[in-house]
Each structure stands twice: as structure tokens, then as C-alpha cells.
Motif scaffolding. Structure first.
Motif, short mmCIF file in Angstrom:
data_model
loop_
_atom_site.label_atom_id
_atom_site.label_comp_id
_atom_site.label_asym_id
_atom_site.label_seq_id
_atom_site.Cartn_x
_atom_site.Cartn_y
_atom_site.Cartn_z
N ALA A 443 -8.19 8.56 3.50
CA ALA A 443 -8.98 6.92 3.84
C ALA A 443 -8.29 6.65 4.46
N ILE A 444 -8.62 5.98 5.45
CA ILE A 444 -7.68 4.99 6.91
C ILE A 444 -7.90 3.76 5.96
N GLU A 445 -7.41 2.50 5.87
CA GLU A 445 -7.98 1.64 5.02
C GLU A 445 -6.76 -0.01 5.50
N GLY A 446 -7.77 -1.27 6.18
CA GLY A 446 -7.28 -2.45 6.47
C GLY A 446 -6.92 -2.68 4.83
N ASP A 447 -6.38 -3.31 4.78
CA ASP A 447 -5.94 -4.06 3.46
C ASP A 447 -7.09 -4.66 2.59
N SER A 448 -7.68 -5.35 3.63
CA SER A 448 -8.32 -5.80 3.21
C SER A 448 -10.56 -5.38 3.23
N ALA A 449 -10.58 -4.11 3.92
CA ALA A 449 -11.24 -3.46 3.86
C ALA A 449 -10.88 -2.76 1.76
N PHE A 450 -9.98 -2.01 2.00
CA PHE A 450 -9.35 -1.48 1.40
C PHE A 450 -10.27 -2.25 -0.72
N GLY A 451 -9.90 -3.97 -0.14
CA GLY A 451 -10.04 -4.52 -1.65
C GLY A 451 -11.77 -4.49 -2.53
N PHE A 452 -12.34 -4.27 -1.31
CA PHE A 452 -13.61 -4.32 -1.48
C PHE A 452 -13.92 -3.11 -2.83
N SER A 453 -14.00 -2.18 -2.36
CA SER A 453 -14.16 -1.33 -3.71
C SER A 453 -12.63 -0.77 -3.91
N GLY A 454 -11.56 -1.07 -4.22
CA GLY A 454 -10.11 -0.66 -4.57
C GLY A 454 -10.05 -0.19 -5.98
N MET A 455 -10.91 -0.51 -6.86
CA MET A 455 -11.15 -0.45 -8.34
C MET A 455 -11.30 1.12 -8.57
N GLU A 456 -12.02 1.25 -7.49
CA GLU A 456 -12.45 2.81 -6.87
C GLU A 456 -11.34 3.98 -7.76
N ILE A 457 -10.40 3.82 -7.44
CA ILE A 457 -9.10 4.24 -7.31
C ILE A 457 -9.05 4.82 -9.06
N GLU A 458 -9.23 4.07 -9.79
CA GLU A 458 -9.48 4.33 -11.27
C GLU A 458 -10.54 5.70 -11.20
N THR A 459 -11.39 6.21 -10.07
CA THR A 459 -12.11 6.88 -10.41
C THR A 459 -11.48 8.46 -9.87
N ARG A 497 1.93 -4.95 -3.40
CA ARG A 497 2.07 -3.23 -3.30
C ARG A 497 0.72 -2.93 -3.78
N TYR A 498 0.31 -2.05 -2.59
CA TYR A 498 -0.94 -1.02 -3.30
C TYR A 498 -0.43 0.00 -3.73
N ASP A 499 0.55 0.49 -3.81
CA ASP A 499 0.67 1.79 -4.18
C ASP A 499 1.67 1.56 -5.82
N ILE A 502 -2.80 2.28 -7.76
CA ILE A 502 -3.11 4.12 -8.58
C ILE A 502 -2.57 4.25 -9.52
N GLU A 503 -0.79 3.94 -9.01
CA GLU A 503 -0.04 4.13 -10.35
C GLU A 503 -0.87 3.60 -11.76
N ALA A 504 -0.91 2.91 -11.64
CA ALA A 504 -1.81 2.31 -13.35
C ALA A 504 -2.97 3.40 -14.07
N PHE A 505 -2.91 4.47 -12.88
CA PHE A 505 -4.07 5.47 -13.44
C PHE A 505 -3.54 6.65 -13.10
N GLY A 506 -2.47 6.29 -13.38
CA GLY A 506 -1.73 8.06 -13.23
C GLY A 506 -1.51 8.51 -11.89
N GLY A 507 -1.95 8.59 -10.73
CA GLY A 507 -1.95 8.90 -9.18
C GLY A 507 -0.95 7.87 -8.52
N THR A 508 -0.03 8.71 -7.64
CA THR A 508 0.92 8.31 -7.47
C THR A 508 0.66 7.16 -5.88
N GLY A 509 2.36 6.88 -6.20
CA GLY A 509 2.26 5.86 -5.05
C GLY A 509 2.80 5.91 -4.12
N TYR A 510 2.83 5.73 -2.88
CA TYR A 510 4.04 5.91 -1.65
C TYR A 510 4.18 4.03 -1.41
N HIS A 511 5.52 3.61 -0.83
CA HIS A 511 5.47 2.27 -0.35
C HIS A 511 6.44 3.55 0.76
#
Ligand code: ADP
Ligand code: TZD
Ligand code: MG
Length: 560
Positions: A443-459, A497-499, A502-511
Motif C-alpha cells: 500500500a503506497i500511502e500519503g501520510d495524510s491518506a494513511f491517517g484516515f484508516s491507519g488504525m487498521e494496522i492492528e487488523t 514516526r508512523y513506523d 505498527i510495532e505496537a501491534f507486533g508488526g515490523t517498522g522501518y524508518h
């Protein structure tokens, strides 16, 4: 009658869904549907639970687009239903088949506005935004309700359908015999729509007279899954083609007949344009100047008769489904009857070469900090040998640049903001595509665009989906404005630091801050096949207001 011979609304809904081959439900739990979702799981239906109904319904919508079967989303009443409505309206606008099913409160109380828990007249609220809206008021009508919803979602021009199930219906009982007889499995709910022979002849005559024909493929063509017929039509007539954004990959972007890199020239100079499942809406400047010539004539293939002449006169409409219509064209066209002029093909080819050379200069620069072109060149290169990967894309500049830079080579692999240019589809589409296909998603996301559904990284983390999110972080809507004591309407917190999210839910973050580290991170994340988010820092001054659609942005004369 003994109780063993009784069933209830909950069971009947699940039986009706299963009978119709619906194997996945997207949703958010709560009163009155929690038990319905539990029962669905128990009965072998896959349930994907989200953090917000809009994303759940977006997942259902994109599943519908990918499969030609209605995606199903379930929500609670009132606000849960309304949260899903944006996605239902978006599905209808984009012609994606889906069914939003919501539980609803007590009709007697709603109709007298006596203030029930999550009270809302949902069926009527949905009517304005859905292709159809139904309510089931008796358990024996559950089967018919679902059958009507399926027909409405997939027949003709597909769209979003609302199905209201009252809490009372869910809880009420019915004897098993009557219940069984009440279920319906629609026969051929999306029948072929054969175009008239006369319309096909008229179109071929017009095309045969053309010197400078052009084919525009839209997402209706991608949806139709008529991939082979379309390819044969393009290649046998040698007509150059332009894909609309979500039709990219129907024929590979690398195809020699693609005129994408000479878009304005091709549109401006064409004498006959064949629209295949593409509307002459704002995305095609309504078929009007300065992009288009007044002299251009059109063939338009569309399943919706009312689409014809909606923006410009159509000389040769073909009303039918795309598979049948393109096959009918192929059967009617005689060998060598359609002959794009050599000057036309040459003209397009020259412009293409020039524009590709110009673009290569921008893409190959490696500025520090990165900009849209340099970051997306890396993404393009990493994705180039992975045609299996779905690309989800939203943002303004992030969308415009990625659409042009990232080539697609397989149909229905690019999923984006579509007809509305809506933000917030990102994570819902990513989950829907990953769940439905079992394939990886970037998913290639603008930082604003990502914010609209960003909590679904937990999903995404909860279901361990192979989704890699690349946030092109320029610190704001369009670009990063300085955020002082009074933040501007478009700027966000600097150095976010959007990365870390995702670390909060066990995913891998890269900066990442360089193209080399972006390449390494993206390759590694795709290789791992587990949830990851790359916070890709780009120049905060990169990006223009409104991206490539500045002409639609009214200005006040305000000094900035
Ligand atoms: P794009 O945004 O790619 O230009 P649009 O969403 O504007 O595409 O247009 C898609 C069109 O395709 C709609 O007018 C819709 O009625 C039409 N359509 C959808 N499915 C089919 C089909 N199976 N056969 C013919 N037309 C279709
Ligand atoms: N709300 C909704 C639902 N859809 C929208 N399109 C907008 C608001 C307005 N909008 C755009 O049209 S693009 C955009 C917004 C808020 C975000 C652009 O910022 P971005 O992308 O960070 O996602 P770039 O790369 O910085 O341009
Ligand atoms: Mg941005």
C-alpha cells in the motif's frame, strides 16, 4: 411443535449466506449482531473484524470488485451503520458490488422517534447513497431479502446495496420446514447483456472510417474480467490504448500499443475514441476542451444505458456487457477493416519516447532528502519482478506520481481512490485484497491518506496479513507546512514516526531516509511476508497543492 423443529433469524441469515456461497464477512461487532458473527464463524464463514466500519465496508467493496460477487459487510445499528455508509456510497459510485447488512433497533420506537439505543431510520437513510436499500421485517423474508440484495448488487451496473435486519427479526423464531423453503439461491444474477447487432455494426463502421483511433480502458473493463477478448480487440486492430488508473495492467503498461506516456497528445488528436467501461467524468475532463477536440467521435461500450450521452454526444453507443460487446465487435470486424494511420502510430510513438526520456531523468536523480520520483522509482524497481503483488494507492501527489511511475502488468492489481478521489480506502482495500486473494499487498500511502484508516494496522497484524505499507511522509496534506503554535490547515507534526505505530501491534517498522535504505527495507518486508510499515521520509517541500488536479481547487486570493 417441539423446539428441535424451530430455528431463528440468526441461523436463517447464516443459512442464506452460505447457500449463496458467501464465505467471508467483513465487519465490526456489537448490538445486535455479535451473536450473528459468532454463529457465522461457527458455521465456517471467515469473519474479518475491523476497528472501524468504513474500513470493513471498503474491504467488502474491493472484494466485490475483485470477484464479481458481492462483498458482505456487517455493522451495528445507527452510528456503526453510518460509519459504513461512506464506503457503501463509494462502492456505488465506483460500480463495485457489495452488500452492507446492519442490525437495527425497534421499528415502533424508531418510527415515533422515541429515542431507542442507536436509533436511526437506516433503510431510508441508505436509499440516497445505495443502488438499492431493503429491510427485512419478518424472519420468513430473510431469504428473499438476501436474494434481492444479490440481484441488485451484481446485475447491470454493479453497486452497493443496503440490507436492514431488525433486531426483532434476528431474534424471532420460525419452524425449520418453513425456514428451509424460504431460502433462495438466485439463478444467474448477473446475466450477459448482449448488445444489439445494429449498434455493433454502427461502431465498426465508425472505427473503419477512423485515421486516428484510440481505445480507453476503464475499471468497468477490468471488472468485467473479459481480459482475453479485450487483448485480442486491441492487438488485432492495432489501435493504441490508454488505461484509466484501475485498468492499468489489463494489458501490461509495457505493451507497445500503450499510449499512456503520450496521453494528452493521444486524447487531443484522436478522431474516434472507443470507451470501454470508462465514464466521461472529471477523470476524463468530461470529454471537453482543452484536452479534447470538439471533432472527436465516440464509441462507448457500457452496461448502463443512461451513461450514454451523459457528457458528450456518443456517435456509436454499444449497450451491453463488455465481454459480449467486445466479442460481438470482434465477430463483426473484417480483416484489415480497421487501419490506424501510420502517421498516427508514429506520432504517438515519438511523443512516448520523448516523455519517457524526460521522466527517466527525474526518476534517476537521487536527491537527499528523497522526493516523490526518487522514492517511487525504488518502489517501481522492487515491484517490477513481482506482478503478483496488489498495489493499493491513495494520497494526492503520492497518488499522481505512483500512478504514473509504477507499472502494472496484471489486471485488477491496482486499487486506488477511484471515481471520487476519496481518502481512507487504503487499509480496507489492503485487507480485502489480501484476504480475498491470499496474495501480498503493497500500500503506497500519503501520510495524510494513511491517517484516515491507519488504525487498521492492528487488523492487519491480528490476521498476520502479507501487507507492506509505504508511507510517503512529507509531513502533511500535499506537503509539510511549518507547524508552529497555530498549525496550518495542511501541516502535520514534523518527523512523525508512523513506523512505531505498527510495532505496537507486533508488526515490523522501518524508518528510511535514503533510496538505498528504502530499497533494502521494501525488499526485506516483502520477503518476510508479514505486516510491515515503512516510514519513508521525503522532502517536506515536495508536492504541490491538490497534486495534479489544481485546476479543480478554487482560490480565494489569500496571501500564504
Ligand atoms: P474509470 O474510472 O476507470 O474511467 P468508471 O468507473 O468511470 O471507470 O466507469 C466504469 C463503467 O463501466 C461504468 O459506467 C459501468 O456502468 C461500466 N461497467 C461496469 N461493469 C461493466 C460490465 N461488466 N460491462 C459493461 N460495462 C460495465
Ligand atoms: N477527505 C476525503 C474523504 N477525501 C479527500 N479526497 C479529502 C478529504 C481531501 N484530500 C485530497 O483530495 S488528497 C488529501 C486530502 C485530505 C491528502 C493529501 O495528502 P497526502 O498526500 O499526505 O495523503 P501527498 O503525497 O502529501 O500529496
Ligand atoms: Mg503528504
Amino acid at each position: 411443535m417441539d423446539s428441535a423443529a424451530m430455528t431463528d433469524g440468526f441461523h436463517l441469515v447464516i443459512d442464506a449466506l452460505k447457500l449463496n456461497g458467501i464465505d467471508t464477512i467483513y465487519g465490526v461487532a456489537g448490538i445486535p449482531i455479535t451473536d450473528l458473527l459468532r454463529l457465522a464463524q461457527q458455521e465456517g464463514i471467515r469473519y474479518i473484524g475491523f476497528r472501524h466500519e468504513q474500513s470493513a465496508a471498503n474491504a467488502a467493496a474491493i472484494a466485490g470488485y475483485l470477484t464479481k460477487k458481492p462483498g458482505v459487510c456487517m455493522t451495528v445499528s445507527g452510528p456503526g451503520f453510518l460509519n459504513g455508509m461512506v464506503a457503501l456510497a463509494n462502492a456505488t459510485t465506483n460500480c463495485f458490488p457489495m452488500i452492507l447488512i446492519s442490525g437495527s433497533s425497534d421499528r415502533a420506537i424508531i418510527d415515533l422517534e422515541q429515542g431507542d439505543y442507536e436509533e436511526l431510520d437506516q433503510m431510508n437513510a441508505a436509499k440516497a447513497y445505495a443502488k438499492a436499500s431493503f429491510r427485512v421485517n419478518r424472519p420468513q423474508d430473510i431469504g428473499i431479502g438476501l436474494a434481492r440484495a444479490i440481484h441488485a448488487a451484481v446485475s447491470g451496473r454493479p453497486g452497493g446495496v443496503y440490507l436492514d435486519l431488525t433486531a426483532e427479526v434476528l431474534g424471532s423464531t420460525l419452524d425449520v420446514e418453513t425456514a428451509k423453503k424460504s431460502l433462495i439461491k438466485p439463478v444467474d444474477p448477473a446475466p450477459s447483456q448482449i448488445p444489439s447487432q445494429e449498434s455493433v455494426k454502427r461502431a465498426v463502421e465508425l472505427l473503419a472510417s477512423a485515421q486516428r483511433p484510440l481505445i480507453i480502458l476503464g475499471k468497468g473493463a477490468a471488472y468485467a474480467q473479459a481480459d482475453q477478448a479485450i487483448r485480442t480487440f486491441v492487438e488485432s486492430t492495432r489501435i493504441p490504448f490508454l488505461p484509466m488508473s484501475m485498468a492499468k495492467g489489463l494489458l501490461p503498461d509495457s505493451h507497445p500499443q500503450s499510449a499512456a506516456a503520450a496521453r494528452s497528445y493521444a486524447i487531443g488528436q484522436a478522431d474516434v475514441v472507443v470507451l470501454v467501461g470508462a465514464r466521461l467524468n472529471w477523470l476524463l475532463s468530461h470529454g471537453k476542451g482543452p484536452l479534447w477536440s470538439d471533432a472527436t467521435q465516440y464509441v462507448q461500450i457500457d452496461i448502463a444505458p443512461t451513461e450514454i450521452d451523459s457528457n458528450r454526444a456518443i456517435a456509436a453507443p454499444i449497450v451491453g456487457d463488455i465481454q459480449s460487446s467486445v466479442e460481438a465487435l470482434l465477430a463483426e470486424i473484417k480483416p484489415n477493416q480497421i487501419q490506424p494511420s501510420p502517421e498516427w502510430l508514429q506520432g504517438i510513438s515519438e511523443r512516448k519516447d520523448k516523455n519517457v526520456r524526460r521522466m527517466a531523468e527525474r526518476l534517476n536523480a537521487d536527491p537527499q532528502p528523497m522526493n516523490f520520483s526518487s522514492a517511487l522509482r525504488v518502489v517501481r524497481d522492487v515491484l517490477s519482478d513481482r506482478p503478483d503483488i496488489y498495489v493499493v494507492n491513495e494520497g494526492a501527489n503520492t497518488l499522481d506520481f505512483a500512478r504514473n511511475i509504477i507499472d502494472m502488468s496484471e489486471p485488477r492489481k491496482r486499487l486506488d481512490t477511484g471515481t471520487w478521489g476519496i481518502m481512507g480506502i487504503g487499509m480496507g482495500y489492503a485487507v480485502g485484497a489480501a484476504v480475498q486473494s491470499g496474495q501480498p499487498v503493497v500500500a503506497i500511502e500519503g501520510d495524510s491518506a494513511f491517517g484516515f484508516s491507519g488504525m487498521e494496522i492492528e487488523t492487519i497484524c491480528r490476521y498476520r496479513l502479507p501487507v507492506v505499507i509505504v508511507v510517503l511522509n512529507n509531513g502533511g496534506i500535499y506537503r509539510g507546512d511549518p507547524v508552529g503554535s497555530s498549525p496550518s490547515p495542511t501541516g502535520f507534526v514534523h518527523d512523525a514516526r508512523y513506523d512505531k505505530l505498527i510495532e505496537a501491534f507486533g508488526g515490523t517498522g522501518y524508518h528510511v531516509e535514503t533510496s538505498a535504505s528504502l530499497e533494502k527495507a521494501l525488499k526485506e518486508a516483502i520477503e518476510r511476508g508479514t505486516p510491515a510499515l515503512i516510514n519513508c521520509v521525503i522532502d517536506s517541500s515536495a508536492g504541490t497543492e491538490s497534486g495534479h488536479i489544481q485546476s479543480l481547487n478554487p482560490k480565494s486570493g489569500l496571501k500564504k
